[in-house]
Design a protein around this motif. Sequence first.
Motif, mmCIF file in Angstrom:
data_model
loop_
_atom_site.group_PDB
_atom_site.id
_atom_site.type_symbol
_atom_site.label_atom_id
_atom_site.label_comp_id
_atom_site.label_asym_id
_atom_site.label_seq_id
_atom_site.Cartn_x
_atom_site.Cartn_y
_atom_site.Cartn_z
ATOM 1 N N LEU A 293 3.013 14.627 0.239
ATOM 2 C CA LEU A 293 1.988 14.074 -0.644
ATOM 3 C C LEU A 293 0.716 14.904 -0.616
ATOM 4 O O LEU A 293 0.074 15.114 -1.642
ATOM 5 N N GLU A 294 0.347 15.377 0.559
ATOM 6 C CA GLU A 294 -0.837 16.230 0.671
ATOM 7 C C GLU A 294 -0.664 17.482 -0.179
ATOM 8 O O GLU A 294 -1.604 17.930 -0.848
ATOM 9 N N GLY A 295 0.558 18.028 -0.171
ATOM 10 C CA GLY A 295 0.830 19.207 -0.990
ATOM 11 C C GLY A 295 0.712 18.911 -2.476
ATOM 12 O O GLY A 295 0.149 19.701 -3.243
ATOM 13 N N PRO B 12 0.826 -1.212 0.000
ATOM 14 C CA PRO B 12 0.000 0.000 0.000
ATOM 15 C C PRO B 12 0.856 1.257 0.000
ATOM 16 O O PRO B 12 1.967 1.280 0.531
ATOM 17 N N GLY B 13 0.314 2.301 -0.594
ATOM 18 C CA GLY B 13 0.979 3.600 -0.523
ATOM 19 C C GLY B 13 2.170 3.759 -1.426
ATOM 20 O O GLY B 13 3.012 4.624 -1.216
ATOM 21 N N LYS B 14 2.285 2.923 -2.467
ATOM 22 C CA LYS B 14 3.475 2.972 -3.314
ATOM 23 C C LYS B 14 3.451 4.136 -4.295
ATOM 24 O O LYS B 14 4.491 4.708 -4.610
ATOM 25 N N ARG C 30 3.764 5.938 6.505
ATOM 26 C CA ARG C 30 4.647 6.991 5.996
ATOM 27 C C ARG C 30 5.004 7.959 7.121
ATOM 28 O O ARG C 30 4.237 8.171 8.051
ATOM 29 N N SER C 31 6.162 8.592 6.978
ATOM 30 C CA SER C 31 6.545 9.620 7.943
ATOM 31 C C SER C 31 5.646 10.834 7.767
ATOM 32 O O SER C 31 5.025 11.016 6.711
ATOM 33 N N LYS C 32 5.576 11.666 8.784
ATOM 34 C CA LYS C 32 4.746 12.874 8.700
ATOM 35 C C LYS C 32 5.232 13.763 7.562
ATOM 36 O O LYS C 32 4.427 14.373 6.853
ATOM 37 N N ALA C 33 6.543 13.814 7.379
ATOM 38 C CA ALA C 33 7.092 14.652 6.311
ATOM 39 C C ALA C 33 6.618 14.163 4.944
ATOM 40 O O ALA C 33 6.231 14.957 4.082
#
Length: 204
Positions: free
Chosen positions: A92-94, A56-58, A84-87
């Motif tokens: 990714l959110e950005g 997941p998350g690749k 995933r790390s917060k960073a």
Amino acid sequence: MIVNTARFVISNTDYTKCPPESRHEYAFIGRSNVGKSSLINMLTGKPGLAMTSATPGKTMLINHFLVNDKWYIVDLPGYGYARRSKADRDRLEGIIKSYILGRQQMTNLFVLIDSRHEPQKIDLEFMEWLGENGVPFSIVFTKMDKQSATAGEKKVAAYLATLLETWEELPPVFKTSSEKGVGRDTILDYIEEMNRLPLVAPEQ
């Protein structure tokens, strides 16, 4: 709609580097492991077009696929992958939000929801954010074949009832199974209808 051709064009992390043409774009997004790549492959009829992974998350890039040499499917990174790390999550959110808000060619955002699960806070908050920003979106319930037809319909109805607690009206809703091809024609017909609408030319 008949899909004759579908090919990968470009991957990047910056929406300003996406293809410059004035073509309709239909972006697909959802939590990790929701079945996004499988759905894209099912819609295009190209089993290996979008990469599927057991991890997941690749997907961490904006991926453009040109369909029938006329319009784009855009595979956006998944959100909400806790490992995933917060960073990385912030980055990714950005990427995701800058594309959604900045990409004028995006005609519709398909938000994928695993039909087997109860409403998740992260999905509800994401759709609320879309509504607040006036982003046109549709809801796609995936993996309908992973449960009985009756159970699936009940889950979807309960989910939509939850949305109606805060939404005055619902966006278009699609129910799909990538393995069985359920929902393919309905989504493609919807895209064909949207393709008839005039497209706002992107700023130069």
